[in-house]
Design an enzyme around this catalytic site. Sequence first.
Site, PDB file in Angstrom:
ATOM      1  N   ARG A  28       2.834   5.073   3.713  1.00 56.35           N
ATOM      2  CA  ARG A  28       4.134   4.356   2.917  1.00 56.35           C
ATOM      3  C   ARG A  28       5.136   4.991   2.388  1.00 56.35           C
ATOM      4  O   ARG A  28       5.723   4.903   1.339  1.00 56.35           O
ATOM      5  CB  ARG A  28       3.482   3.329   1.889  1.00 56.35           C
ATOM      6  CG  ARG A  28       1.984   2.871   2.140  1.00 56.35           C
ATOM      7  CD  ARG A  28       2.374   1.966   3.400  1.00 56.35           C
ATOM      8  NE  ARG A  28       0.934   1.214   4.067  1.00 56.35           N
ATOM      9  CZ  ARG A  28       1.054   0.690   5.229  1.00 56.35           C
ATOM     10  NH1 ARG A  28       2.049   0.467   5.893  1.00 56.35           N
ATOM     11  NH2 ARG A  28      -0.393   0.052   5.382  1.00 56.35           N
ATOM     12  N   ASN A  60      -6.357   7.880   0.863  1.00 53.54           N
ATOM     13  CA  ASN A  60      -6.944   8.172   2.025  1.00 53.54           C
ATOM     14  C   ASN A  60      -7.249   9.389   2.285  1.00 53.54           C
ATOM     15  O   ASN A  60      -6.390   9.982   3.157  1.00 53.54           O
ATOM     16  CB  ASN A  60      -6.309   7.129   3.032  1.00 53.54           C
ATOM     17  CG  ASN A  60      -6.289   5.770   2.907  1.00 53.54           C
ATOM     18  OD1 ASN A  60      -7.288   5.132   2.116  1.00 53.54           O
ATOM     19  ND2 ASN A  60      -5.328   4.932   3.321  1.00 53.54           N
ATOM     20  N   LYS A  73     -10.662   6.907  -3.838  1.00 56.30           N
ATOM     21  CA  LYS A  73     -10.567   5.550  -3.385  1.00 56.30           C
ATOM     22  C   LYS A  73     -11.920   5.519  -2.678  1.00 56.30           C
ATOM     23  O   LYS A  73     -11.951   6.136  -1.642  1.00 56.30           O
ATOM     24  CB  LYS A  73      -9.554   5.380  -2.288  1.00 56.30           C
ATOM     25  CG  LYS A  73      -9.493   4.062  -1.769  1.00 56.30           C
ATOM     26  CD  LYS A  73      -8.160   4.059  -0.966  1.00 56.30           C
ATOM     27  CE  LYS A  73      -8.082   2.904   0.341  1.00 56.30           C
ATOM     28  NZ  LYS A  73      -6.857   2.810   1.150  1.00 56.30           N
ATOM     29  N   GLU A  93     -11.019  -0.493   2.232  1.00 57.38           N
ATOM     30  CA  GLU A  93     -10.320  -0.206   3.523  1.00 57.38           C
ATOM     31  C   GLU A  93     -10.971   0.889   4.218  1.00 57.38           C
ATOM     32  O   GLU A  93     -10.183   1.687   4.913  1.00 57.38           O
ATOM     33  CB  GLU A  93      -9.171   0.193   2.952  1.00 57.38           C
ATOM     34  CG  GLU A  93      -8.292  -1.035   2.340  1.00 57.38           C
ATOM     35  CD  GLU A  93      -6.627  -1.064   2.121  1.00 57.38           C
ATOM     36  OE1 GLU A  93      -6.239  -0.024   2.051  1.00 57.38           O
ATOM     37  OE2 GLU A  93      -5.993  -2.141   2.023  1.00 57.38           O
ATOM     38  N   ARG A 111      -9.690 -12.517  -1.827  1.00 53.16           N
ATOM     39  CA  ARG A 111      -9.558 -11.164  -2.105  1.00 53.16           C
ATOM     40  C   ARG A 111      -9.154 -10.853  -3.359  1.00 53.16           C
ATOM     41  O   ARG A 111      -9.372 -10.041  -4.028  1.00 53.16           O
ATOM     42  CB  ARG A 111      -8.570 -10.480  -0.892  1.00 53.16           C
ATOM     43  CG  ARG A 111      -8.085  -9.377  -1.317  1.00 53.16           C
ATOM     44  CD  ARG A 111      -7.428  -8.466  -0.001  1.00 53.16           C
ATOM     45  NE  ARG A 111      -6.571  -7.486  -0.624  1.00 53.16           N
ATOM     46  CZ  ARG A 111      -5.652  -7.006   0.008  1.00 53.16           C
ATOM     47  NH1 ARG A 111      -5.462  -7.186   1.431  1.00 53.16           N
ATOM     48  NH2 ARG A 111      -4.913  -5.886  -0.177  1.00 53.16           N
ATOM     49  N   LYS A 144      -4.176  -1.617  -9.957  1.00 53.01           N
ATOM     50  CA  LYS A 144      -3.036  -1.904  -9.468  1.00 53.01           C
ATOM     51  C   LYS A 144      -2.413  -3.166 -10.313  1.00 53.01           C
ATOM     52  O   LYS A 144      -3.103  -3.626 -11.002  1.00 53.01           O
ATOM     53  CB  LYS A 144      -2.924  -2.378  -8.044  1.00 53.01           C
ATOM     54  CG  LYS A 144      -3.251  -1.195  -6.961  1.00 53.01           C
ATOM     55  CD  LYS A 144      -2.958  -1.810  -5.761  1.00 53.01           C
ATOM     56  CE  LYS A 144      -3.294  -0.478  -4.590  1.00 53.01           C
ATOM     57  NZ  LYS A 144      -3.219  -1.037  -3.081  1.00 53.01           N
ATOM     58  N   ASP A 147      -1.613  -6.661  -3.882  1.00 54.74           N
ATOM     59  CA  ASP A 147      -1.252  -5.156  -3.067  1.00 54.74           C
ATOM     60  C   ASP A 147       0.311  -5.107  -3.417  1.00 54.74           C
ATOM     61  O   ASP A 147       1.009  -5.088  -2.527  1.00 54.74           O
ATOM     62  CB  ASP A 147      -1.647  -5.257  -1.767  1.00 54.74           C
ATOM     63  CG  ASP A 147      -1.653  -3.579  -1.428  1.00 54.74           C
ATOM     64  OD1 ASP A 147      -1.502  -2.649  -2.235  1.00 54.74           O
ATOM     65  OD2 ASP A 147      -1.636  -3.414  -0.227  1.00 54.74           O
ATOM     66  N   GLU A 152      -1.688   1.419 -12.161  1.00 52.49           N
ATOM     67  CA  GLU A 152      -1.056   1.960 -10.897  1.00 52.49           C
ATOM     68  C   GLU A 152       0.001   0.888 -10.696  1.00 52.49           C
ATOM     69  O   GLU A 152      -0.211   0.000 -10.033  1.00 52.49           O
ATOM     70  CB  GLU A 152      -2.221   2.001  -9.988  1.00 52.49           C
ATOM     71  CG  GLU A 152      -1.551   2.489  -8.536  1.00 52.49           C
ATOM     72  CD  GLU A 152      -2.625   2.853  -7.383  1.00 52.49           C
ATOM     73  OE1 GLU A 152      -3.891   2.860  -7.873  1.00 52.49           O
ATOM     74  OE2 GLU A 152      -2.757   2.749  -6.199  1.00 52.49           O
ATOM     75  N   GLU A 155       6.817  -0.014  -0.330  1.00 51.51           N
ATOM     76  CA  GLU A 155       5.872  -0.517   0.890  1.00 51.51           C
ATOM     77  C   GLU A 155       6.425  -1.924   1.372  1.00 51.51           C
ATOM     78  O   GLU A 155       6.398  -2.378   2.432  1.00 51.51           O
ATOM     79  CB  GLU A 155       4.620  -0.507   0.643  1.00 51.51           C
ATOM     80  CG  GLU A 155       3.699  -0.963   1.888  1.00 51.51           C
ATOM     81  CD  GLU A 155       2.206  -0.742   1.445  1.00 51.51           C
ATOM     82  OE1 GLU A 155       1.931  -0.151   0.312  1.00 51.51           O
ATOM     83  OE2 GLU A 155       1.521  -1.398   2.319  1.00 51.51           O
ATOM     84  N   HIS A 199       2.499 -11.477   0.404  1.00 48.27           N
ATOM     85  CA  HIS A 199       1.861 -10.764   1.758  1.00 48.27           C
ATOM     86  C   HIS A 199       2.038 -11.507   3.150  1.00 48.27           C
ATOM     87  O   HIS A 199       1.289 -12.041   3.947  1.00 48.27           O
ATOM     88  CB  HIS A 199       0.308 -10.758   1.638  1.00 48.27           C
ATOM     89  CG  HIS A 199      -0.102  -9.491   2.307  1.00 48.27           C
ATOM     90  ND1 HIS A 199      -0.200  -9.041   3.423  1.00 48.27           N
ATOM     91  CD2 HIS A 199      -0.818  -8.434   1.518  1.00 48.27           C
ATOM     92  CE1 HIS A 199      -0.567  -7.880   3.621  1.00 48.27           C
ATOM     93  NE2 HIS A 199      -1.291  -7.274   2.516  1.00 48.27           N
TER      94      HIS A 199
HETATM   95  C1  GCV Z   1      -3.383   4.348   0.634  1.00 42.17           C
HETATM   96  C2  GCV Z   1      -2.135  -0.721   0.850  1.00 42.17           C
HETATM   97  C3  GCV Z   1      -1.699   0.073   1.600  1.00 42.17           C
HETATM   98  C4  GCV Z   1      -2.367   1.198   2.080  1.00 42.17           C
HETATM   99  C5  GCV Z   1      -2.888   2.051   1.045  1.00 42.17           C
HETATM  100  C6  GCV Z   1      -3.859   1.008   0.026  1.00 42.17           C
HETATM  101  C7  GCV Z   1      -4.087   1.455  -1.232  1.00 42.17           C
HETATM  102  O1  GCV Z   1      -3.193  -1.462   1.607  1.00 42.17           O
HETATM  103  O2  GCV Z   1      -0.843  -0.926   2.658  1.00 42.17           O
HETATM  104  O3  GCV Z   1      -1.407   2.068   2.859  1.00 42.17           O
HETATM  105  O4  GCV Z   1      -3.749   3.042   1.255  1.00 42.17           O
HETATM  106  O5  GCV Z   1      -2.914  -0.007  -0.311  1.00 42.17           O
HETATM  107  O6  GCV Z   1      -3.603   1.453  -2.059  1.00 42.17           O
HETATM  108  O7  GCV Z   1      -5.357   2.281  -0.912  1.00 42.17           O
END
Ligand code: GCV
Length: 711
Positions: free
Chosen positions: A178, A220, A297, A301, A346, A370, A375, A397, A403, A531
């Site tokens: 992102r 990630n 994290k 995901e 979600r 967040k 998101d 956050e 993004e 979204h």
């Molecule tokens: C780092 C969203 C973004 C992902 C990101 C995720 C997160 O889904 O698209 O790229 O991953 O948030 O905050 O962990």
Amino acid sequence: MLLLLAALLLPRPAAAEDGYDLWLRYRPIPDADAEAYRPRLAQLVAPAATPTQRATRDELVRGLGGLLGAQPPMSDAAKVEGALIVGTPASSKQIAGLKLATKDLGREGYRIRTVEFDGRDAIAIAANTDAGAMHGAFHLLRLLQTGQPIDALDIREVPRTQLRMLNHWDNLDRHVERGYAGESIWDWHKLPDYLGPRYADYARANASIGINATVLNNVNASAQQLTPMYIEKAAALANVFRPYGIRVFLSARFSAPVEIGGLKTADPLDPQVRAWWKAKADEIYKAIPDFGGFLVKANSEGQPGPQDYGRTHADGANMMADAVKPHGGIVIWRAFVYSHETPDDRAKQAYNEFVPLDGKFRDNVMVQVKNGAIDFQPREPFHPLFGAMPKTPLMMEFQITKEYLGFATHLAYLGPLFEETLRADTHARGKGSTVAKVVDGELHGYRLTGMAGVANIGSDRNWSGSHFDQANWYVFGRLAWNPELSSRDIAEEWTRMTFSNDGDIVQPVVAMMMGSREAVVDYMTPLGLHHLMGRGHHYGPGPWVEGGPRADWTSVYYHRATKDGIGFDRTTRGSDAVSQYAKPVAAQFDDAGRTPEEFLLWFHHLPWDYTTRSGRTLWDELVVHYSRGVDKVRDMRRTWNALEGRIDPERHAQIATFLAIQEKEAQWWRDASIAYFQTFSQRPLPDGYAPPAHPLDYYESLEFPFAPGNG
Ligand code: GCV
């Protein structure tokens, strides 16, 4: 100790305005203003015994030298009129002699006072620590940069949150998830030996807005980040940042004990796993004595986590917290979780997962939440976890990188978005229980407090991919320092520092900035839609996105448009997400008539002929919003174009081009969205509103396999 500025005021060549200097440009201010400032700034009395003291002094020399210019020459020592005195009672005998109260300033606060010193007018910046004095120095420079008077200063500043942190989503191969500003700023391959000037400039910029922590790598995370080679590289960066009061954190991959440790499991209750993390923490602290801790994290995901072993998020976080505890470190555990298996809305899942764990985390764990429950959308209601975990410090956050708001080319000043969330009232402890008060610890007495922003920084010369995106980094830092500041005031401050103090420039630029995020909401996701972006890369409209690995990665999951209507029913009659909010908030969101219209379709599924507050039908209102968004961008362009000749040509031209791109893409968003939703509403556009330029299948056919920033 006593440094005569005059000796240091060498004329500097005029630099091209390529944005590298950010808001720390320090271009000469008009002579008359400089004249007014000089008498109190003729000498700099600042210690230089420690790296932080030297960095502070260097910044003041650089800043004052640039702002006040080399001509006319400063007075010589005999005629010196006044001084700027900086330091702590321990580092500066002048500060000690002035006896300014510093006890109430904590570790990072400062006091700036106009005082008399040696019978002369002076300004004192006093703090308990070198870091506090540095923050004060940047504040004084900001006053000069923004043309404020300095003859009667009496300022006391103490940050409202302890951790003011950037989260870099940077991978070891320099791809930034992102990221829209080039490659990662961390040149891992050349570290630890080559430390280019950018690293110190990064630290200066952060220190100037009070940011005191940075997570270097993507949540990630690669387990490689925790190998000796990469720890050494991180340590080299930490050494550059330390003088600026910035501590390094790392994202940790939960399965690292298996991937790089040779263990068979990463089960947080396994003694070998626990021992591995302890040893790893010891190893990191040896290299980075002031290492901040881990950001994690987990079970989100596809990332590994404690649930892979039937353990809870608290089990996982506590295990890592125990490892860093002896060193004073913390663990920041992300609440951004939603399960593959859970068919529930979600938006509800993080709350369901974490509220039962309140009180079960170690005292050196923070949970990072967040701003909204989905998101980082252009607009989301505040996350229901705020106010719902009184025993667990929650860290905010925000996403600074855009993004979901048009990447780097769309102008969207995020101050109003941040402010809207921070000022939202959770009602957790009655009226006035704002999200800001949750985050700064006032509401629940959190022992740890903080705010994180997903960075928009990269290797682009202008750092953030666009000049205006620098303002999003800036406003994040300022609000993390004080979540109750006004985003408009911050926009003005930034504009003055970045472009000009000329009111004829400041006024229109601030107006553009303040309206820009709402324009994006209008042309992308009006009235609570969310979204609807292209799949995966999130570039451009994709309201038709459906199918694929999981429903909650599609647009149709969120807008639920049918011939009957549109919107996600999260009321007590629907997914019941509203009930995760405190009663008065839940009651308001449960009732379409009382739900703020900007959140209407977030909480309600409504018929196309539902009457909105304007008296128009829902369909017509949607079209009006989409079209208004495009109009607002057109207005921004007009405003900006009228500033040609008043802004330096380099920056003016790039911004003008980006605004043209934004207009084109806003039109694309509007047209594609209207073409798509019209297939459900089956209604004509209101009078005077032009039909989409192309048929729907044209928009659906567009593909962007190489859009930047994809994960
Ligand atoms: C780092 C969203 C973004 C992902 C990101 C995720 C997160 O889904 O698209 O790229 O991953 O948030 O905050 O962990």
